[in-house]
Design an enzyme around this catalytic site. Structure first.
Site, PDB file in Angstrom:
ATOM      1  N   THR A   7      40.871  33.757  38.914  1.00 24.24           N
ATOM      2  CA  THR A   7      39.912  32.804  38.343  1.00 24.24           C
ATOM      3  C   THR A   7      39.485  33.259  36.967  1.00 24.24           C
ATOM      4  O   THR A   7      39.442  34.456  36.690  1.00 24.24           O
ATOM      5  CB  THR A   7      38.652  32.658  39.234  1.00 24.24           C
ATOM      6  OG1 THR A   7      37.720  31.794  38.563  1.00 24.24           O
ATOM      7  CG2 THR A   7      37.963  33.975  39.503  1.00 24.24           C
ATOM      8  N   GLY A   8      39.158  32.306  36.129  1.00 25.46           N
ATOM      9  CA  GLY A   8      38.640  32.616  34.801  1.00 25.46           C
ATOM     10  C   GLY A   8      37.156  32.297  34.707  1.00 25.46           C
ATOM     11  O   GLY A   8      36.556  32.399  33.635  1.00 25.46           O
ATOM     12  N   ASP A  70      39.019  27.547  44.660  1.00 22.94           N
ATOM     13  CA  ASP A  70      38.865  26.229  44.058  1.00 22.94           C
ATOM     14  C   ASP A  70      37.676  25.578  44.728  1.00 22.94           C
ATOM     15  O   ASP A  70      37.579  25.544  45.954  1.00 22.94           O
ATOM     16  CB  ASP A  70      40.118  25.362  44.214  1.00 22.94           C
ATOM     17  CG  ASP A  70      40.090  24.223  43.203  1.00 22.94           C
ATOM     18  OD1 ASP A  70      40.146  24.512  41.982  1.00 22.94           O
ATOM     19  OD2 ASP A  70      39.956  23.051  43.610  1.00 22.94           O
TER      20      ASP A  70
END
Ligand SMILES: O=c1nc[nH]c2c1ncn2[C@H]1C[C@H](O)[C@@H](COP(=O)(O)OP(=O)(O)OP(=O)(O)O)O1
Ligand SMILES: [Mg+2]
Length: 196
Positions: A7-8, A70
């Site tokens: 993840t960013g 997500d």
């Protein structure tokens, strides 16, 4: 155990680090640098799997444990918007502020000062080429304004069930108890116990 987060999102990274205090947690950027996974699937699970698998392939080490998340917020009174489109509700690369403003205008259009909402998180784990997924949810309501600075994303607009303040005004210890991400990660830890 070494865990690589696919993840960013800085808010997610901070939370994962707090939820995994005894593990060595890295972000994929620390290993392979900037990389963007296109989120073109039609479910949280589809996009979580895609992010974890693509980063696992890029890293290229079979023994890597890659975990993606997500997530998003769903508002039934707004035809389940923004759902899987939460991060790009106000457009590609929209900021949290812009997304919150869009949600506020949508609520105001329908004269909804507050309405039921829930967060979903799907966490995908990829290890030795196999993929595992788990989900978690947090229920509450959204209000037509932002209150507080804690958390990230839609947190200043979200009041969890059983509380009368937004996550923007509640300490992380509260969110940690009930959050979609915490619940999914509890299940993810059980999966890791079994597969490692
Ligand atoms: O606990 C949360 N508290 C507030 N907002 C949240 C939360 N959890 C997800 N959200 C919102 C933020 C973003 O608008 C979307 C996630 O979108 P999502 O694509 O999963 O993440 P992202 O693009 O920010 O980072 P990345 O894909 O690199 O993991 O839902
Ligand atoms: Mg994303």
């Amino acid at each position: 155990m070494k865990i690589i987060l696919a993840t960013g999102n800085k808010g997610k990274i901070d939370e994962f680090k707090k939820l995994l205090p005894n593990e060595e947690v890295f972000t994929f950027k620390e290993i392979i640098g900037d990389y963007e996974v296109e989120e073109d699937k039609d479910s949280f699970k589809g996009n979580a799997v895609k992010k974890a698998q693509e980063i696992y392939e890029k890293i290229g080490s079979k023994d890597a444990i890659v975990i993606s998340d997500d997530s998003g917020i769903t508002v039934p009174a707004l035809n389940n918007e923004p759902g899987i489109y939460s991060a790009r509700y106000a457009g590609t690369n929209a900021t949290d502020k812009e997304n919150n403003s869009k949600l506020i205008s949508k609520l105001k259009e329908k004269n909804l000062k507050e309405t039921e909402a829930y967060y979903t998180a799907c966490i995908a784990i990829v290890y030795k080429g196999y993929t595992y997924t788990v989900h978690g949810w947090m229920y509450g309501k959204v209000i037509d304004k932002e209150i507080g600075e804690n958390g990230f994303g839609y947190d200043p607009m979200f009041i969890p069930n059983g509380f009368d303040k937004t996550l923007g005004n509640l300490p992380y210890e509260v969110k940690k108890e009930f959050s979609h991400r915490s619940k999914a990660l509890k299940l993810a830890k059980k999966v890791l116990d079994i597969i490692l």
